[in-house]
Design a protein around this motif. Structure first.
Motif, PDB file in Angstrom:
ATOM      1  N   ASN A   1       0.839  -1.188   0.000  1.00 15.22           N
ATOM      2  CA  ASN A   1       0.000   0.000   0.000  1.00 15.22           C
ATOM      3  C   ASN A   1       0.879   1.245   0.000  1.00 15.22           C
ATOM      4  OD1 ASN A   1      -2.036   1.908   0.286  1.00 15.22           O
ATOM      5  ND2 ASN A   1      -2.172   1.629   2.506  1.00 15.22           N
TER       6      ASN A   1
ATOM      7  N   GLU B   1      -0.280   4.002  -1.869  1.00 11.80           N
ATOM      8  CA  GLU B   1      -1.201   5.102  -2.172  1.00 11.80           C
ATOM      9  C   GLU B   1      -1.741   5.768  -0.916  1.00 11.80           C
ATOM     10  OE1 GLU B   1      -4.274   3.750  -4.708  1.00 11.80           O
ATOM     11  OE2 GLU B   1      -2.937   3.163  -6.347  1.00 11.80           O
ATOM     12  N   ASN B   2      -1.910   4.970   0.143  1.00 13.83           N
ATOM     13  CA  ASN B   2      -2.491   5.503   1.382  1.00 13.83           C
ATOM     14  C   ASN B   2      -1.605   5.124   2.568  1.00 13.83           C
ATOM     15  OD1 ASN B   2      -5.251   6.503   0.350  1.00 13.83           O
ATOM     16  ND2 ASN B   2      -5.210   4.375  -0.358  1.00 13.83           N
TER      17      ASN B   2
ATOM     18  N   ARG C   1      -1.066   6.498   5.269  1.00 14.20           N
ATOM     19  CA  ARG C   1      -1.558   6.868   6.593  1.00 14.20           C
ATOM     20  C   ARG C   1      -2.485   5.804   7.175  1.00 14.20           C
ATOM     21  NH1 ARG C   1      -0.218  12.024   7.631  1.00 14.20           N
ATOM     22  NH2 ARG C   1      -1.566  12.019   9.456  1.00 14.20           N
ATOM     23  N   PHE C   2      -2.895   4.833   6.374  1.00 16.32           N
ATOM     24  CA  PHE C   2      -3.807   3.799   6.863  1.00 16.32           C
ATOM     25  C   PHE C   2      -3.110   2.901   7.889  1.00 16.32           C
ATOM     26  CE2 PHE C   2      -6.964   3.489   3.047  1.00 16.32           C
ATOM     27  CZ  PHE C   2      -7.319   4.803   3.272  1.00 16.32           C
TER      28      PHE C   2
END
Length: 266
Positions: free
Chosen positions: A77, A79-80, A82-83
């Motif tokens: 991951n 792309e995100n 902060r998840f």
């Protein structure tokens, strides 16, 4: 003190579950050695310890963004970054579900145990299939949650059917059975959080305030569930509060007449 640390760790939920873990450790260490080796006590203690561990790990990822970013990159991951949902997918939807399924099996009458054991193994097989990437671990996993939650609700149904129909359960006061309270709160937890957990990303994108409110319900039920686990570990010290579980099985000996009474009752 670092303001980010306070924001991540200083909240009523984490403080309460950390206190419950401390109490659980104290009561577990005070158990006689033979009781610490019995699944009636170590399985609830394991669930308690593991739950507090991954909840605090989730808080740590909010504090340490670089760790969170690196973990997301490792999982694919980028792309995100902060998840941190992957922690709760692995900890809650996968590992904790398996542990709770085995805990439920331990409370069932013998005629229902075989069905629950099949469910446990079937869920593990489904988890293995998840490794194919059907639901990335860094995103919400509604399918695996729905499947696991349904198995837990099914196991809860088996328990309450036995509670209402089996003579051994009918002869005791259910309000003094730890299994009754544990199964009741498990049932309410998965029922009340079913929709929010299965549609997490949709609510996060479109109704973040509603999601925040629903997550608080999850926190309250989580604290209550962990409190029951602590009571289970502490139960030998309060024999006047609880009755012996009708189907508590001892695995230390093949001869039931020679097995010492390790249950929390006198």
């Amino acid at each position: 003190m670092d303001s980010r640390f306070v924001e991540a760790f200083v909240n009523w939920y984490l403080i309460l579950i950390d206190i419950l873990l401390v109490l659980g450790i104290i009561y577990f260490l005070k158990l006689p050695k033979e009781k610490r080796a019995n699944s009636f006590y170590w399985l609830p203690f394991l669930i308690l310890s593991f739950t507090v561990f991954y909840e605090n790990l989730g808080a740590y990822t909010l504090y340490d963004f670089e760790f969170r970013k690196a973990a997301n990159a490792f999982l694919g991951n980028t792309e995100n970054p902060r998840f941190n949902i992957w922690i709760f997918n692995i900890g809650n939807k996968h590992i904790s579900t398996i542990l709770y399924l085995f805990l439920i099996k331990s409370w069932l009458e013998p005629s229902k145990k075989i069905y629950q054991l099949d469910d446990d193994y079937f869920f593990i097989v489904v988890q293995v299939l998840q490794l194919s990437g059907i639901e990335p671990v860094y995103l919400n996993q509604p399918l695996i949650f729905t499947f696991g939650a349904n198995l837990i609700l099914l196991g809860s149904g088996f328990y309450f059917i036995g509670l209402m129909t089996n003579e051994q359960y009918l002869s005791v006061n259910p309000l003094r059975l730890l299994s009754f309270w544990q199964m009741t709160f498990i049932l309410f937890t998965y029922s009340l959080t079913y929709i929010s957990s299965a549609s997490l990303m949709y609510l996060y994108t479109n109704y973040p305030q509603l999601l925040a409110s629903l997550l608080k319900i999850d926190w309250v039920m989580g604290v209550l569930n962990l409190a029951i686990l602590v009571l289970t570990v502490a139960s030998p010290r309060y024999p006047y509060l609880f009755e012996r579980e009708p189907y508590f099985e001892f695995k230390q000996s093949n001869n039931p007449e020679k097995v010492p009474d390790l249950s929390p009752q006198i």
